[in-house]
Design a protein around this motif. Structure first.
Motif, PDB file in Angstrom:
ATOM      1  N   PRO A 125      14.916 -19.210   3.390  1.00 32.33           N
ATOM      2  CA  PRO A 125      13.659 -18.549   3.031  1.00 32.33           C
ATOM      3  C   PRO A 125      12.542 -18.857   4.028  1.00 32.33           C
ATOM      4  CG  PRO A 125      14.602 -19.673   1.134  1.00 32.33           C
ATOM      5  CD  PRO A 125      15.394 -20.094   2.342  1.00 32.33           C
ATOM      6  N   THR A 126      11.812 -17.831   4.397  1.00 28.83           N
ATOM      7  CA  THR A 126      10.678 -17.997   5.298  1.00 28.83           C
ATOM      8  C   THR A 126       9.657 -16.904   5.019  1.00 28.83           C
ATOM      9  OG1 THR A 126      10.032 -18.330   7.600  1.00 28.83           O
ATOM     10  CG2 THR A 126      11.612 -16.578   7.176  1.00 28.83           C
ATOM     11  N   ARG A 127       8.488 -17.063   5.586  1.00 23.95           N
ATOM     12  CA  ARG A 127       7.425 -16.062   5.431  1.00 23.95           C
ATOM     13  C   ARG A 127       7.012 -15.610   6.823  1.00 23.95           C
ATOM     14  NH1 ARG A 127       4.232 -16.039   0.746  1.00 23.95           N
ATOM     15  NH2 ARG A 127       2.330 -16.179   1.966  1.00 23.95           N
ATOM     16  N   GLU A 128       7.055 -14.292   7.039  1.00 26.63           N
ATOM     17  CA  GLU A 128       6.815 -13.737   8.367  1.00 26.63           C
ATOM     18  C   GLU A 128       5.689 -12.711   8.338  1.00 26.63           C
ATOM     19  OE1 GLU A 128      10.748 -12.116   8.727  1.00 26.63           O
ATOM     20  OE2 GLU A 128      11.369 -13.760  10.050  1.00 26.63           O
ATOM     21  N   LEU A 129       5.049 -12.541   9.491  1.00 25.19           N
ATOM     22  CA  LEU A 129       4.031 -11.508   9.669  1.00 25.19           C
ATOM     23  C   LEU A 129       4.710 -10.224  10.128  1.00 25.19           C
ATOM     24  CD1 LEU A 129       0.994 -12.989  11.616  1.00 25.19           C
ATOM     25  CD2 LEU A 129       0.986 -11.877   9.393  1.00 25.19           C
ATOM     26  N   TRP A 130       4.435  -9.129   9.453  1.00 29.20           N
ATOM     27  CA  TRP A 130       4.961  -7.830   9.842  1.00 29.20           C
ATOM     28  C   TRP A 130       3.793  -6.848   9.907  1.00 29.20           C
ATOM     29  CZ3 TRP A 130      10.240  -6.249  10.436  1.00 29.20           C
ATOM     30  CH2 TRP A 130      11.173  -7.277  10.260  1.00 29.20           C
ATOM     31  N   TYR A 131       3.856  -5.930  10.870  1.00 31.90           N
ATOM     32  CA  TYR A 131       2.826  -4.914  11.059  1.00 31.90           C
ATOM     33  C   TYR A 131       3.395  -3.542  10.711  1.00 31.90           C
ATOM     34  CZ  TYR A 131      -0.533  -1.910  13.426  1.00 31.90           C
ATOM     35  OH  TYR A 131      -1.455  -0.950  13.708  1.00 31.90           O
ATOM     36  N   HIS A 132       2.737  -2.822   9.806  1.00 29.08           N
ATOM     37  CA  HIS A 132       3.212  -1.495   9.396  1.00 29.08           C
ATOM     38  C   HIS A 132       2.620  -0.434  10.317  1.00 29.08           C
ATOM     39  CE1 HIS A 132       4.332   1.317   5.814  1.00 29.08           C
ATOM     40  NE2 HIS A 132       5.052   1.539   6.914  1.00 29.08           N
ATOM     41  N   GLY A 133       3.087  -0.422  11.552  1.00 29.07           N
ATOM     42  CA  GLY A 133       2.541   0.446  12.595  1.00 29.07           C
ATOM     43  C   GLY A 133       2.810   1.925  12.377  1.00 29.07           C
ATOM     44  N   ALA A 134       3.934   2.289  11.771  1.00 30.05           N
ATOM     45  CA  ALA A 134       4.252   3.700  11.536  1.00 30.05           C
ATOM     46  C   ALA A 134       3.877   4.104  10.116  1.00 30.05           C
ATOM     47  CB  ALA A 134       5.735   3.957  11.778  1.00 30.05           C
ATOM     48  N   GLY A 135       3.025   3.317   9.486  1.00 26.72           N
ATOM     49  CA  GLY A 135       2.592   3.613   8.123  1.00 26.72           C
ATOM     50  C   GLY A 135       1.096   3.427   8.015  1.00 26.72           C
TER      51      GLY A 135
ATOM     52  N   GLY B 162       9.686 -10.144  -1.240  1.00 23.87           N
ATOM     53  CA  GLY B 162       8.411  -9.522  -1.541  1.00 23.87           C
ATOM     54  C   GLY B 162       7.512  -9.500  -0.327  1.00 23.87           C
ATOM     55  N   ALA B 163       6.365  -8.851  -0.497  1.00 23.27           N
ATOM     56  CA  ALA B 163       5.395  -8.762   0.598  1.00 23.27           C
ATOM     57  C   ALA B 163       3.992  -8.680   0.023  1.00 23.27           C
ATOM     58  CB  ALA B 163       5.679  -7.545   1.469  1.00 23.27           C
ATOM     59  N   THR B 164       3.047  -9.287   0.714  1.00 25.25           N
ATOM     60  CA  THR B 164       1.636  -9.202   0.331  1.00 25.25           C
ATOM     61  C   THR B 164       0.826  -8.838   1.565  1.00 25.25           C
ATOM     62  OG1 THR B 164       1.287 -11.546   0.797  1.00 25.25           O
ATOM     63  CG2 THR B 164       1.869 -10.972  -1.469  1.00 25.25           C
ATOM     64  N   LEU B 165      -0.372  -8.362   1.355  1.00 21.74           N
ATOM     65  CA  LEU B 165      -1.253  -8.073   2.483  1.00 21.74           C
ATOM     66  C   LEU B 165      -1.671  -9.399   3.113  1.00 21.74           C
ATOM     67  CD1 LEU B 165      -3.480  -5.280   0.926  1.00 21.74           C
ATOM     68  CD2 LEU B 165      -1.646  -4.993   2.619  1.00 21.74           C
ATOM     69  N   ALA B 166      -1.602  -9.489   4.428  1.00 16.88           N
ATOM     70  CA  ALA B 166      -1.920 -10.734   5.121  1.00 16.88           C
ATOM     71  C   ALA B 166      -3.364 -11.144   4.867  1.00 16.88           C
ATOM     72  CB  ALA B 166      -1.656 -10.588   6.614  1.00 16.88           C
TER      73      ALA B 166
ATOM     74  N   GLN C 141       0.810  -1.225   0.000  1.00 20.67           N
ATOM     75  CA  GLN C 141       0.000   0.000   0.000  1.00 20.67           C
ATOM     76  C   GLN C 141       0.843   1.274   0.000  1.00 20.67           C
ATOM     77  OE1 GLN C 141      -4.116  -1.345   1.946  1.00 20.67           O
ATOM     78  NE2 GLN C 141      -2.610  -0.736   3.464  1.00 20.67           N
ATOM     79  N   CYS C 142       2.057   1.237   0.549  1.00 21.26           N
ATOM     80  CA  CYS C 142       2.875   2.440   0.719  1.00 21.26           C
ATOM     81  C   CYS C 142       4.118   2.463  -0.158  1.00 21.26           C
ATOM     82  CB  CYS C 142       3.321   2.564   2.175  1.00 21.26           C
ATOM     83  SG  CYS C 142       1.986   2.531   3.379  1.00 21.26           S
ATOM     84  N   GLY C 143       4.496   1.306  -0.718  1.00 16.94           N
ATOM     85  CA  GLY C 143       5.749   1.218  -1.449  1.00 16.94           C
ATOM     86  C   GLY C 143       6.885   0.850  -0.510  1.00 16.94           C
ATOM     87  N   PRO C 144       8.134   0.887  -1.000  1.00 15.58           N
ATOM     88  CA  PRO C 144       9.279   0.513  -0.167  1.00 15.58           C
ATOM     89  C   PRO C 144       9.427   1.468   1.023  1.00 15.58           C
ATOM     90  CG  PRO C 144       9.891   0.614  -2.485  1.00 15.58           C
ATOM     91  CD  PRO C 144       8.518   1.202  -2.369  1.00 15.58           C
ATOM     92  N   ARG C 145       9.479   0.919   2.227  1.00 17.14           N
ATOM     93  CA  ARG C 145       9.591   1.747   3.450  1.00 17.14           C
ATOM     94  C   ARG C 145      10.640   1.159   4.367  1.00 17.14           C
ATOM     95  NH1 ARG C 145       5.213   5.527   3.210  1.00 17.14           N
ATOM     96  NH2 ARG C 145       6.168   6.325   5.116  1.00 17.14           N
ATOM     97  N   ASP C 146      11.234   2.035   5.172  1.00 12.59           N
ATOM     98  CA  ASP C 146      12.286   1.633   6.104  1.00 12.59           C
ATOM     99  C   ASP C 146      11.751   0.606   7.100  1.00 12.59           C
ATOM    100  OD1 ASP C 146      15.143   2.894   7.123  1.00 12.59           O
ATOM    101  OD2 ASP C 146      13.957   1.971   8.717  1.00 12.59           O
ATOM    102  N   ILE C 147      12.587  -0.375   7.407  1.00 12.92           N
ATOM    103  CA  ILE C 147      12.173  -1.462   8.296  1.00 12.92           C
ATOM    104  C   ILE C 147      11.771  -0.958   9.688  1.00 12.92           C
ATOM    105  CG2 ILE C 147      14.479  -2.017   9.164  1.00 12.92           C
ATOM    106  CD1 ILE C 147      13.672  -4.989   8.874  1.00 12.92           C
TER     107      ILE C 147
END
Ligand SMILES: [Zn+2]
Length: 87
Positions: free
Chosen positions: A50-60, A78-82, A7-13
């Motif tokens: 390789p693994t797939r992890e859940l990440w939360y875009h709290g500051a975005g 890559g990343a997709t919406l959960a 939704q936001c494009g490439p963003r800092d981790i």
């Protein structure tokens, strides 16, 4: 390191919080035996590679993402919406 938020494009981790492996989204049935819940809540694999992890875009945008990441090289594939993976 950048995470490609759909939704936001490439963003800092630093804008994200890692919440563990994506299998955390797959809960046991409500009437599953306690051993299944114990395994779900406390036991985690620690894969190297390789693994797939859940990440939360709290500051975005506040979206939950499934991020494909290599735990050895830290390369993000890559990343997709959960919510899209849950369908
Ligand atoms: Zn975002």
């Amino acid at each position: 390191m950048l995470i490609p938020c759909p939704q936001c494009g490439p963003r800092d981790i630093r804008e994200f919080t890692c919440k563990g492996h994506e299998t955390h989204m797959k809960r046991p049935a409500p009437d599953a035996p306690p051993t299944a819940w114990d395994d779900h809540l406390h036991n985690r694999d620690n894969p190297a590679g390789p693994t797939r992890e859940l990440w939360y875009h709290g500051a975005g945008c506040g979206a939950w993402l499934v991020v494909s990441r290599n735990t050895v090289t830290h390369a993000i594939a890559g990343a997709t919406l959960a919510r899209e993976g849950a369908r």
